[in-house]
Design a protein around this motif. Structure first.
Motif: not given
Length: 293
Positions: A188-217
């Motif tokens: 699923a595409p996600r929205v990140d604030f910038d290329r250093h934004d780790s909030l969404q990736s932290a949530f995704a990893r907590r729920h089992g994600a290991r690969r990065e999805p498409p990202r809107h910056i």
């Protein structure tokens, strides 16, 4: 170590200006004079303090010297004011993360301007990186997620910003029909604030994600939230940014757990009435803010 104050100010001016030529123009001296002053500093400390890149950048050895130059300016301004020599408003550079800036931080600065003449220069940066500006001497104080004080600084807690994973109902039905799972988070595409934004990736990893999805910056807080409410992707939002949409059914909370980001106020460890005033206002407004828990 005996370094003339004008040499320290020249180093700081070079960092601010980005080139030795522009620093020379600001100081009203020749570029060769600027270069000579910086060479004198490097000879006396025995280390390189300025990288001659474009723009020039301060080295680790030069950071405390830039900070010292700015601290001298603050103390000199306060001494002049105490003696009745009106030197104009004090200038205070600060670093703050975008979400604090858009929610609670500006009223603190307004409270300071009600008390004294001061101008602010705000450097907007991710909360994980604002401390770098403080270490480099670029700013006097910063809102940061770094708990340990930067060298020469003191830190105090401000509270926690609590983020909730949100998407439009239609988006969730498409990508998370069976709930928040690894496959959906990796696709699923996600929205990140910038290329250093780790909030969404932290949530995704907590729920089992290991690969990065498409990202809107999208590097603007209001537009970041709007992108999520328009269905470009899912993302982490603050209280006040999603409740109305959840109430009318256009938005949905993806999971009950949140990502909490602790914030700290770090400032120079300097006896300064000006910095004390700014610190008192920031801590008071942070304590009153419903965004911070």
């Amino acid at each position: 170590m005996d370094i003339p104050v004008e040499h320290l100010r020249t180093l700081a001016a070079a960092v601010d200006a980005g080139t030795l030529d522009r620093a020379a123009a600001r100081l009203g001296v020749t570029p060769s004079a600027v270069s000579q002053r910086i060479r004198v500093i490097e000879q006396r400390v025995g280390r390189v303090v300025l990288r001659r890149t474009k723009p020039v950048t301060v080295t680790t050895a030069g950071e405390p010297l830039v900070r010292l130059a700015r601290q001298i300016d603050v103390l000199e301004h306060e001494a002049r004011a105490a003696l009745g020599d009106d030197d104009g408003p004090a200038h205070v550079p600060l670093a703050v993360n975008a979400d604090s800036l858009i929610t609670w931080f500006l009223p603190a600065l307004a409270a300071v301007t009600d008390q004294r003449g001061v101008t602010f220069e705000l450097h907007r940066e991710d909360q994980e990186r604002t401390a770098q500006l403080l270490a480099a001497g670029t700013v006097m104080a910063a809102v940061t997620s770094q708990r340990d004080p930067v060298a020469g600084c003191i830190a105090s807690p401000l509270g926690r910003m609590r983020y909730t994973a949100v998407a439009t109902r239609a988006f969730a039905d498409r990508w998370f029909r069976g709930g928040v799972e690894r496959a959906g988070l990796e696709a699923a595409p996600r929205v990140d604030f910038d290329r250093h934004d780790s909030l969404q990736s932290a949530f995704a990893r907590r729920h089992g994600a290991r690969r990065e999805p498409p990202r809107h910056i999208i590097s603007a807080s209001a537009e970041f939230a709007q992108a999520i409410t328009l269905g470009l992707g899912w993302g982490m939002l603050l209280p006040g940014q999603f409740e109305a949409g959840v109430a009318d059914g256009s938005l949905t909370i993806l999971a009950g757990d949140t990502v909490d980001v602790p914030l700290y106020w770090q400032r120079w460890n300097l006896s300064s009435d000006l910095l004390d005033t700014v610190t008192d206002a920031v801590r008071r407004i942070a304590a009153e803010s419903p965004v911070l828990t």
